[in-house]
Design a protein around this motif. Sequence first.
Motif, PDB file in Angstrom:
ATOM      1  N   ALA A 202       0.854  -1.194   0.000  1.00 34.45           N
ATOM      2  CA  ALA A 202       0.000   0.000   0.000  1.00 34.45           C
ATOM      3  C   ALA A 202       0.887   1.240   0.000  1.00 34.45           C
ATOM      4  CB  ALA A 202      -0.904   0.001   1.229  1.00 34.45           C
ATOM      5  N   SER A 203       0.316   2.377  -0.364  1.00 31.84           N
ATOM      6  CA  SER A 203       1.080   3.619  -0.269  1.00 31.84           C
ATOM      7  C   SER A 203       1.235   3.957   1.211  1.00 31.84           C
ATOM      8  CB  SER A 203       0.371   4.741  -1.025  1.00 31.84           C
ATOM      9  OG  SER A 203      -0.902   4.963  -0.462  1.00 31.84           O
ATOM     10  N   GLY A 204       2.206   4.747   1.534  1.00 35.54           N
ATOM     11  CA  GLY A 204       2.457   5.082   2.933  1.00 35.54           C
ATOM     12  C   GLY A 204       3.326   4.027   3.598  1.00 35.54           C
ATOM     13  N   THR A 205       3.226   3.963   4.910  1.00 39.04           N
ATOM     14  CA  THR A 205       4.107   3.080   5.674  1.00 39.04           C
ATOM     15  C   THR A 205       3.376   1.943   6.381  1.00 39.04           C
ATOM     16  OG1 THR A 205       3.960   4.554   7.585  1.00 39.04           O
ATOM     17  CG2 THR A 205       5.805   4.899   6.057  1.00 39.04           C
ATOM     18  N   ASP A 206       2.121   1.711   6.077  1.00 40.39           N
ATOM     19  CA  ASP A 206       1.376   0.641   6.736  1.00 40.39           C
ATOM     20  C   ASP A 206       0.663  -0.206   5.695  1.00 40.39           C
ATOM     21  OD1 ASP A 206       0.252  -0.928   8.711  1.00 40.39           O
ATOM     22  OD2 ASP A 206      -1.515   0.360   8.904  1.00 40.39           O
ATOM     23  N   PRO A 207       1.118  -1.421   5.464  1.00 36.69           N
ATOM     24  CA  PRO A 207       2.273  -2.101   6.055  1.00 36.69           C
ATOM     25  C   PRO A 207       3.580  -1.602   5.464  1.00 36.69           C
ATOM     26  CG  PRO A 207       1.102  -3.603   4.598  1.00 36.69           C
ATOM     27  CD  PRO A 207       0.336  -2.321   4.604  1.00 36.69           C
ATOM     28  N   LEU A 208       4.620  -1.648   6.268  1.00 35.63           N
ATOM     29  CA  LEU A 208       5.907  -1.068   5.903  1.00 35.63           C
ATOM     30  C   LEU A 208       6.725  -1.946   4.962  1.00 35.63           C
ATOM     31  CD1 LEU A 208       8.050   1.147   6.329  1.00 35.63           C
ATOM     32  CD2 LEU A 208       8.839  -0.152   8.318  1.00 35.63           C
TER      33      LEU A 208
ATOM     34  N   ILE B 189      -2.594 -15.529  -0.074  1.00 38.78           N
ATOM     35  CA  ILE B 189      -3.099 -14.519   0.853  1.00 38.78           C
ATOM     36  C   ILE B 189      -2.978 -15.083   2.267  1.00 38.78           C
ATOM     37  CG2 ILE B 189      -5.079 -13.112   1.511  1.00 38.78           C
ATOM     38  CD1 ILE B 189      -6.054 -13.541  -1.443  1.00 38.78           C
ATOM     39  N   VAL B 190      -2.045 -14.510   3.031  1.00 39.12           N
ATOM     40  CA  VAL B 190      -1.791 -15.003   4.388  1.00 39.12           C
ATOM     41  C   VAL B 190      -1.927 -13.918   5.446  1.00 39.12           C
ATOM     42  CG1 VAL B 190      -0.302 -16.911   3.666  1.00 39.12           C
ATOM     43  CG2 VAL B 190       0.702 -14.676   4.124  1.00 39.12           C
ATOM     44  N   GLY B 191      -2.060 -12.691   5.047  1.00 36.75           N
ATOM     45  CA  GLY B 191      -2.152 -11.606   6.023  1.00 36.75           C
ATOM     46  C   GLY B 191      -2.621 -10.328   5.371  1.00 36.75           C
ATOM     47  N   ARG B 192      -2.499  -9.253   6.119  1.00 32.98           N
ATOM     48  CA  ARG B 192      -3.010  -7.967   5.658  1.00 32.98           C
ATOM     49  C   ARG B 192      -2.307  -7.495   4.380  1.00 32.98           C
ATOM     50  NH1 ARG B 192      -1.914  -2.477   7.001  1.00 32.98           N
ATOM     51  NH2 ARG B 192      -3.751  -1.221   6.514  1.00 32.98           N
ATOM     52  N   GLY B 193      -0.986  -7.610   4.319  1.00 33.10           N
ATOM     53  CA  GLY B 193      -0.241  -7.134   3.152  1.00 33.10           C
ATOM     54  C   GLY B 193      -0.632  -7.857   1.880  1.00 33.10           C
ATOM     55  N   THR B 194      -0.664  -9.179   1.919  1.00 34.01           N
ATOM     56  CA  THR B 194      -1.028  -9.929   0.717  1.00 34.01           C
ATOM     57  C   THR B 194      -2.506  -9.747   0.378  1.00 34.01           C
ATOM     58  OG1 THR B 194      -1.178 -11.921   2.093  1.00 34.01           O
ATOM     59  CG2 THR B 194       0.831 -11.636   0.778  1.00 34.01           C
TER      60      THR B 194
END
Length: 124
Positions: free
Chosen positions: A39-45, A66-71
Amino acid sequence: MAQMIEKPLPIARDHVLLKLRSDGAPAPEPGQFVNIKAASGTDPLVRRPFSVFDYNDGIMEIIIRIVGRGTRLISGISAGEDIDMLGPLGKGFTLINGGRALLIGGGVGNAPLFYLARELKRRG
């Protein structure tokens, strides 16, 4: 930078296929990978690394689990959206011409073997 050229395609439970175009980036070698910012920004980093599943005519295909928020965020990117991607990265597989090859993998680790098998077949 890359662009998602199609909506992510579900291919198995919690797995999607991404089709990306990265103008100006070199063609990846079998066994190389890319790092994608979720994602843009730093979350997730932290960027997520993904093996190249296939590459043809400037289109790179990547399979993600897909295993977590980032994926999950990456799997929700729409067709036409830009993706912050670094790559191709890594050394890739050592390829030889001729002979036979035995390719063994498991789970998402199978992803780079498709591109490798296609390239080995092309080389004879």
